[in-house]
Design a protein around this motif. Sequence first.
Motif, mmCIF file in Angstrom:
data_model
loop_
_atom_site.group_PDB
_atom_site.id
_atom_site.type_symbol
_atom_site.label_atom_id
_atom_site.label_comp_id
_atom_site.label_asym_id
_atom_site.label_seq_id
_atom_site.Cartn_x
_atom_site.Cartn_y
_atom_site.Cartn_z
ATOM 1 N N GLY A 1 40.902 19.669 143.177
ATOM 2 C CA GLY A 1 39.510 19.667 143.602
ATOM 3 C C GLY A 1 39.056 21.084 143.876
ATOM 4 O O GLY A 1 39.877 21.971 144.159
ATOM 5 N N GLN A 2 37.761 21.332 143.807
ATOM 6 C CA GLN A 2 37.241 22.687 143.955
ATOM 7 C C GLN A 2 35.879 22.653 144.639
ATOM 8 O O GLN A 2 35.039 21.785 144.371
ATOM 9 C CB GLN A 2 37.107 23.329 142.571
ATOM 10 N N LEU A 3 35.645 23.617 145.519
ATOM 11 C CA LEU A 3 34.369 23.744 146.217
ATOM 12 C C LEU A 3 34.101 25.234 146.415
ATOM 13 O O LEU A 3 34.972 25.968 146.913
ATOM 14 C CB LEU A 3 34.424 23.041 147.573
ATOM 15 N N GLY A 4 32.908 25.692 146.017
ATOM 16 C CA GLY A 4 32.627 27.111 146.170
ATOM 17 C C GLY A 4 31.197 27.467 145.826
ATOM 18 O O GLY A 4 30.328 26.596 145.713
ATOM 19 N N PHE A 5 30.967 28.778 145.634
ATOM 20 C CA PHE A 5 29.631 29.234 145.275
ATOM 21 C C PHE A 5 29.728 30.531 144.481
ATOM 22 O O PHE A 5 30.721 31.261 144.560
ATOM 23 C CB PHE A 5 28.761 29.453 146.518
ATOM 24 N N ASN A 6 28.678 30.797 143.697
ATOM 25 C CA ASN A 6 28.523 32.061 142.987
ATOM 26 C C ASN A 6 27.213 32.694 143.444
ATOM 27 O O ASN A 6 26.203 31.994 143.596
ATOM 28 C CB ASN A 6 28.495 31.836 141.480
ATOM 29 N N PHE A 7 27.237 34.007 143.715
ATOM 30 C CA PHE A 7 26.026 34.704 144.140
ATOM 31 C C PHE A 7 25.783 35.891 143.220
ATOM 32 O O PHE A 7 26.686 36.708 143.001
ATOM 33 C CB PHE A 7 26.140 35.194 145.581
ATOM 34 N N GLN A 8 24.577 35.969 142.687
ATOM 35 C CA GLN A 8 24.203 37.073 141.807
ATOM 36 C C GLN A 8 23.142 37.928 142.483
ATOM 37 O O GLN A 8 22.017 37.450 142.730
ATOM 38 C CB GLN A 8 23.664 36.538 140.479
ATOM 39 N N PRO A 9 23.446 39.174 142.825
ATOM 40 C CA PRO A 9 22.460 40.053 143.466
ATOM 41 C C PRO A 9 21.222 40.228 142.588
ATOM 42 O O PRO A 9 21.280 40.080 141.366
ATOM 43 C CB PRO A 9 23.221 41.371 143.638
ATOM 44 N N ALA A 10 20.110 40.567 143.210
ATOM 45 C CA ALA A 10 18.840 40.663 142.491
ATOM 46 C C ALA A 10 18.869 41.713 141.386
ATOM 47 O O ALA A 10 18.204 41.563 140.359
ATOM 48 C CB ALA A 10 17.713 40.975 143.478
ATOM 49 N N ASP A 11 19.628 42.789 141.567
ATOM 50 C CA ASP A 11 19.653 43.866 140.576
ATOM 51 C C ASP A 11 20.794 43.706 139.570
ATOM 52 O O ASP A 11 21.056 44.609 138.780
ATOM 53 C CB ASP A 11 19.763 45.223 141.271
ATOM 54 N N ALA A 12 21.470 42.557 139.599
ATOM 55 C CA ALA A 12 22.594 42.326 138.680
ATOM 56 C C ALA A 12 22.147 41.405 137.555
ATOM 57 O O ALA A 12 21.657 40.306 137.798
ATOM 58 C CB ALA A 12 23.773 41.717 139.425
ATOM 59 N N LYS A 13 22.325 41.849 136.324
ATOM 60 C CA LYS A 13 21.922 41.045 135.170
ATOM 61 C C LYS A 13 22.971 40.001 134.826
ATOM 62 O O LYS A 13 22.650 38.840 134.571
ATOM 63 C CB LYS A 13 21.663 41.951 133.966
#
Length: 206
Positions: free
Chosen positions: A152-164
Amino acid sequence: MFKRSTIQKSLFVVALSFCAVSTSFASNWQLKVGGSLLAPASNNGTLAGAKADVSYEYNLTPSVEYFFGDSPFSAELLLAVAPFKHDIKLDGAEAATFKHLPPTITAKYHLKNSTRFTPYIGVGLTVAVPWDEKLRGSNSKLEADVTYGVAGQLGFNFQPADAKNWGVFADVRYAQVESDVKLDGKDIGTLEVNPLVYTLGYSYKF
């Protein structure tokens, strides 16, 4: 029963096949590189009548992920750059060591929203391939079986505003890892690792 070398070669072929990114589908792929802490469950079973404890270990764990078009679904394969190496204590005394590779594949659902913060959940299968099992101070043959279990897996991905394309991610996985252990060909119990795997790292989507 398959030999370990055959299983390891098969897993290697599967991993290469999964990682073969064609140009036409490049935008559907994401590569992730992270550091992982593998934390075994607090109760690791008994071996030869003694309470077993498996050590915590760290490793670099790259993964490759495929997104199914614009849908919220993807599939991710977790690997390791080197085998995890664990110590085993029996009734508190150092008794044995073993190495293993834990390829884990999960089908994931991403909770897409209007922000750059994307939580996800996943479920799948893990395979633990142990080898180089050694019993301290003894020439006896120690052997652990290849084991399969749910993940099983639980998590998140975050992309900064200046990252393409770049982002950062954090997740935790549960892996069912319970291997039957033999000493000189005789069953001595089941090693119940059943770890949580905590990972933090960078992601890059093509």
